[in-house]
Design an enzyme around this catalytic site. Sequence first.
Site, PDB file in Angstrom:
ATOM      1  N   HIS A  15     178.092  46.805  32.286  1.00 32.00           N
ATOM      2  CA  HIS A  15     178.833  46.733  33.545  1.00 32.00           C
ATOM      3  C   HIS A  15     179.403  45.330  33.739  1.00 32.00           C
ATOM      4  O   HIS A  15     179.125  44.410  32.974  1.00 32.00           O
ATOM      5  CB  HIS A  15     177.970  47.164  34.746  1.00 32.00           C
ATOM      6  CG  HIS A  15     176.907  46.192  35.147  1.00 32.00           C
ATOM      7  ND1 HIS A  15     176.218  46.285  36.336  1.00 32.00           N
ATOM      8  CD2 HIS A  15     176.411  45.089  34.528  1.00 32.00           C
ATOM      9  CE1 HIS A  15     175.351  45.291  36.432  1.00 32.00           C
ATOM     10  NE2 HIS A  15     175.443  44.570  35.356  1.00 32.00           N
ATOM     11  N   CYS A  34     177.194  37.708  35.733  1.00 29.55           N
ATOM     12  CA  CYS A  34     177.434  39.151  35.886  1.00 29.55           C
ATOM     13  C   CYS A  34     178.917  39.478  36.038  1.00 29.55           C
ATOM     14  O   CYS A  34     179.302  40.649  36.001  1.00 29.55           O
ATOM     15  CB  CYS A  34     176.636  39.693  37.062  1.00 29.55           C
ATOM     16  SG  CYS A  34     174.883  39.710  36.704  1.00 29.55           S
ATOM     17  N   ASP A  80     173.981  56.928  29.714  1.00 25.13           N
ATOM     18  CA  ASP A  80     173.506  56.203  28.530  1.00 25.13           C
ATOM     19  C   ASP A  80     174.663  55.824  27.606  1.00 25.13           C
ATOM     20  O   ASP A  80     175.517  56.651  27.291  1.00 25.13           O
ATOM     21  CB  ASP A  80     172.492  57.063  27.771  1.00 25.13           C
ATOM     22  CG  ASP A  80     171.789  56.282  26.673  1.00 25.13           C
ATOM     23  OD1 ASP A  80     171.495  55.083  26.881  1.00 25.13           O
ATOM     24  OD2 ASP A  80     171.535  56.870  25.603  1.00 25.13           O
TER      25      ASP A  80
HETATM   26 NI    NI Z   1     174.312  42.859  34.995  1.00 20.81          NI
END
Ligand code: NI
Length: 136
Positions: A15, A34, A80
């Site tokens: 992500h 992130c 997944d």
């Molecule tokens: Ni992350």
Amino acid sequence: MEITVSRKAHFNAAHRLFNESWSDEKNQRIFGKCNNINYHGHNYELIVSVTGKINPETGYVIDMGELKKIIKQEVEEKLDHKNLNLDLEYFSNVIPSAENICIYIYNLLRDKISKDLDICVTLYETPRNFVKYPPK
Ligand code: NI
């Protein structure tokens, strides 16, 4: 009398945390690593807890084989080895934080499990960071 049974599962997914209404600078400041433009992965661990009365005919709250199958179909097969931002329509306008992924999984499972049973999803994004929905 109610009792809670739980099953663990896991999936790997990538992500990127990014708010498209913010500048690159603000995204970097708020999300740090992130926000990596080329995404990053996690080994997500999941605990699905089901609370309800014991069925006197089976001694079960829920057939764990059935719960295993529901988690496989609804969670593992959908998430997944996916890029959550790119592969899942849901996350095209929802930031795929652990919080939002946890609620997404809860809703997938909620549709498939008897309404007589309460469910709770705990999602570990790292061994030390985890979220739980619903909160109580
Ligand atoms: Ni992350």
